[in-house]
Motif scaffolding. Structure first.
Motif, PDB file in Angstrom:
ATOM      1  N   VAL A   1       0.740  -1.149   0.168  1.00 49.07           N
ATOM      2  CA  VAL A   1      -0.137   0.098  -0.109  1.00 49.07           C
ATOM      3  C   VAL A   1       0.751   1.185  -0.034  1.00 49.07           C
ATOM      4  O   VAL A   1       0.625   2.105  -0.827  1.00 49.07           O
TER       5      VAL A   1
ATOM      6  N   GLY B   1       2.265   2.109  -3.260  1.00 51.78           N
ATOM      7  CA  GLY B   1       1.529   2.553  -4.104  1.00 51.78           C
ATOM      8  C   GLY B   1       1.025   1.317  -5.278  1.00 51.78           C
ATOM      9  O   GLY B   1       0.505   1.483  -6.405  1.00 51.78           O
TER      10      GLY B   1
ATOM     11  N   LYS C   1      -3.586  -0.321  -4.404  1.00 50.21           N
ATOM     12  CA  LYS C   1      -4.387   0.670  -3.861  1.00 50.21           C
ATOM     13  C   LYS C   1      -5.774   0.896  -3.530  1.00 50.21           C
ATOM     14  O   LYS C   1      -6.257   1.571  -2.784  1.00 50.21           O
TER      15      LYS C   1
END
Length: 239
Positions: A206, A209, A212
């Motif tokens: 997370v 990235g 998401k």
């Protein structure tokens, strides 16, 4: 995945788990380290009649192997693959080895998914799972290995004198079609729903990235995804 590959994946998820000093924090991989208490014996003890008595707090190399079979295949099939009855003596390495021998499923040449046994001519002292055989070495994952007691990846020369042999499950007992129905797939909606042993990896994805989710904060990740990513993370593939 083949049945042996599924078993090995289960074992790989547990590499790095440390035995506990007391019967506390059993699901945490690192906390309370330095003893023989562990989550594997706890889970099998909860089945009441799996072994001939409670095993948590004792040497747990064979318990770890048995847990991997239960976790992967369920109790009924797992016991058949281990050649063990109810109220088994199989937490002891000699008894576990003898169950394979009684079924004529004990060999001197290893294959992935075998249960490896160590000792001398008169004593059977340790066990683990074979994960690979290559370049003259047998690679294993073992519980209650090293100091401090932990689940560890190991390797040995195929000529290592303390290898007594290999118990081989009858993989023909595993149905070919192991595809799960959609309702059987475990989904974790949010990060806080992800079990603690998967959460650091999911949190890493997370923050990078790479994962998401949806706009409302839901991730909706499957247990299979979390398991695979956690194995890759422990191998350093996500750094």
């Amino acid at each position: 995945m083949t049945a042996p590959e599924r078993l090995i994946a289960t074992a790989e998820e547990q590499v790095g788990y440390l035995g506990k000093k007391t019967n506390a924090q059993l699901d945490d991989f690192k906390a309370n380290a330095g003893g023989l208490w562990n989550r594997f014996a706890r889970d099998l003890d909860a089945l009441k009649d799996f072994y001939n008595g409670r095993k948590n707090g004792y040497d747990w190399c064979d318990v770890f192997v048995d847990w991997c079979f239960m976790r992967t295949f369920g109790r009924e099939l797992g016991q058949k693959l281990l050649c063990q009855p109810n109220k088994s003596l199989g937490a002891g390495t000699k008894y576990s080895m003898d169950y394979y021998k009684a079924k004529k499923q004990f060999f001197q040449t290893p294959q992935p998914g075998d249960q490896i046994f160590f000792g001398t001519a008169t004593v059977t002292s340790h066990t683990g799972l074979v994960v690979a055989v290559k370049d003259g070495y047998v690679h294993t994952i073992e519980g209650n290995a090293g100091s401090p007691s932990a689940v560890r990846s190991c390797k040995y020369s195929l000529r290592y004198a303390k290898i007594k042999g290999y118990g081989r499950p009858d993989w023909s007992l595993v149905p070919d079609d192991k595809k799960e129905d959609d309702e059987m797939v475990v989904i974790y909606e949010k990060l806080e729903d992800v079990p603690s042993h998967y959460r650091p990896t999911v949190d890493k994805l997370v923050k990078k990235g790479a994962l998401k989710g949806t706009g409302d904060g839901a991730l909706n990740v499957s247990e299979d995804f979390c398991r695979t990513m956690t194995v890759l993370d422990r191998l350093g593939k996500l750094d």
